[in-house]
Design an enzyme around this catalytic site. Sequence first.
Site, short mmCIF file in Angstrom:
data_model
loop_
_atom_site.label_atom_id
_atom_site.label_comp_id
_atom_site.label_asym_id
_atom_site.label_seq_id
_atom_site.Cartn_x
_atom_site.Cartn_y
_atom_site.Cartn_z
N TYR A 73 -13.02 -2.10 10.86
CA TYR A 73 -11.86 -2.03 10.65
C TYR A 73 -11.45 -2.17 11.88
O TYR A 73 -10.19 -2.76 11.97
CB TYR A 73 -11.58 -0.34 10.28
CG TYR A 73 -10.65 0.09 10.07
CD1 TYR A 73 -9.71 0.51 9.19
CD2 TYR A 73 -10.17 0.89 11.35
CE1 TYR A 73 -8.91 0.48 8.99
CE2 TYR A 73 -9.05 1.76 11.21
CZ TYR A 73 -8.16 1.78 10.68
OH TYR A 73 -6.82 1.70 9.95
N ASN A 132 1.16 -2.68 5.63
CA ASN A 132 0.11 -1.26 5.95
C ASN A 132 -0.80 -1.21 5.01
O ASN A 132 -1.60 -0.73 5.52
CB ASN A 132 1.80 0.09 4.83
CG ASN A 132 0.84 0.97 4.45
OD1 ASN A 132 0.58 2.36 5.42
ND2 ASN A 132 0.75 1.76 3.48
N LEU A 171 -5.44 -7.44 -2.62
CA LEU A 171 -4.89 -7.94 -1.11
C LEU A 171 -5.93 -8.48 -0.51
O LEU A 171 -6.02 -9.83 -0.19
CB LEU A 171 -4.40 -6.84 -0.60
CG LEU A 171 -3.08 -6.78 -0.38
CD1 LEU A 171 -3.16 -5.48 0.97
CD2 LEU A 171 -1.90 -7.09 -0.46
N ARG A 183 0.69 5.71 -2.19
CA ARG A 183 0.39 7.10 -1.34
C ARG A 183 0.27 7.19 0.11
O ARG A 183 0.80 6.05 0.65
CB ARG A 183 -1.22 7.82 -1.40
CG ARG A 183 -2.23 6.32 -0.93
CD ARG A 183 -3.74 7.23 -2.03
NE ARG A 183 -5.15 6.09 -1.33
CZ ARG A 183 -6.36 6.36 -1.53
NH1 ARG A 183 -6.47 6.65 -2.30
NH2 ARG A 183 -6.77 5.12 -1.13
N GLY A 232 0.55 -1.32 0.24
CA GLY A 232 0.18 -0.33 -0.14
C GLY A 232 0.80 1.15 0.01
O GLY A 232 0.62 2.09 0.82
#
Length: 252
Positions: free
Chosen positions: A159, A92, A66, A17, A14
């Site tokens: 999350y 990450n 992923l 950015r 990742g």
Amino acid sequence: MDLKLKGRNAIVTGASRGIGRAIALGLAEEGVNLVITGRHVDDKLTEVVEKAKALGVKAFPVATNLENADEVLTMMKEAETLLGDLDILINNAGIWLTGWIQDIPLEDWELTMDVNLTAPFLTSQYFAKANLKKKRPGKIINVTSQAAFNGSTTGHSHYAASKAGMVALTISMARELSPKGITVNGVAPGVVETDLIRESIIAKPGYYEGRIPMGRVAQPEDVANIVVFLASEPASYLTGTTIDVTGGMLMR
């Protein structure tokens, strides 16, 4: 302080950015060769590769979905082919879907777990196997979140759960792998000014700063600096820890 990172090889997931980008460039500044991943090899990922190369290191972009276990393992194999020995793994990449607990579709829950928890498990497993086979040391660093400890109040329980799982995985892997020379640590960012949250920060001036004892929102480099240190030789006696990089939101 000499971080003794020059010539090491790292994978950063990742990295097109935000925090991942800052980590990749921070490692490149210390002379670390890179494989960096994104869902696509787009202009942003290519820009990071070119910036890293300009710092004098080898850098390769690899497109990886992923949520697909086969693609994750293919990426790790390709990274080993491109870099040779694997010294550092930075897990990450993550997704931040929104939904109140009563409304979250099962597919959103499963997607969040696949990307945020299963993918880091698979990358870490491959990394550990490769280094144990070669009897080489290594460093795994997981980017989790303050939500792992505080939970979510804004509709991101899936999350938060995935990141709490990552904290437990970090500790468990450290217990198993540290005696064999592979350290495993994590960082828990708080509010970081990235593409995902920038509009919310602008729309609510002072709101996020008011939740942070240090009085400012983090920049990606604030987190990246800690990650680079954890990847370094001077941090070799750290394992099984998740460092609070929240500006004081956690204080744990």
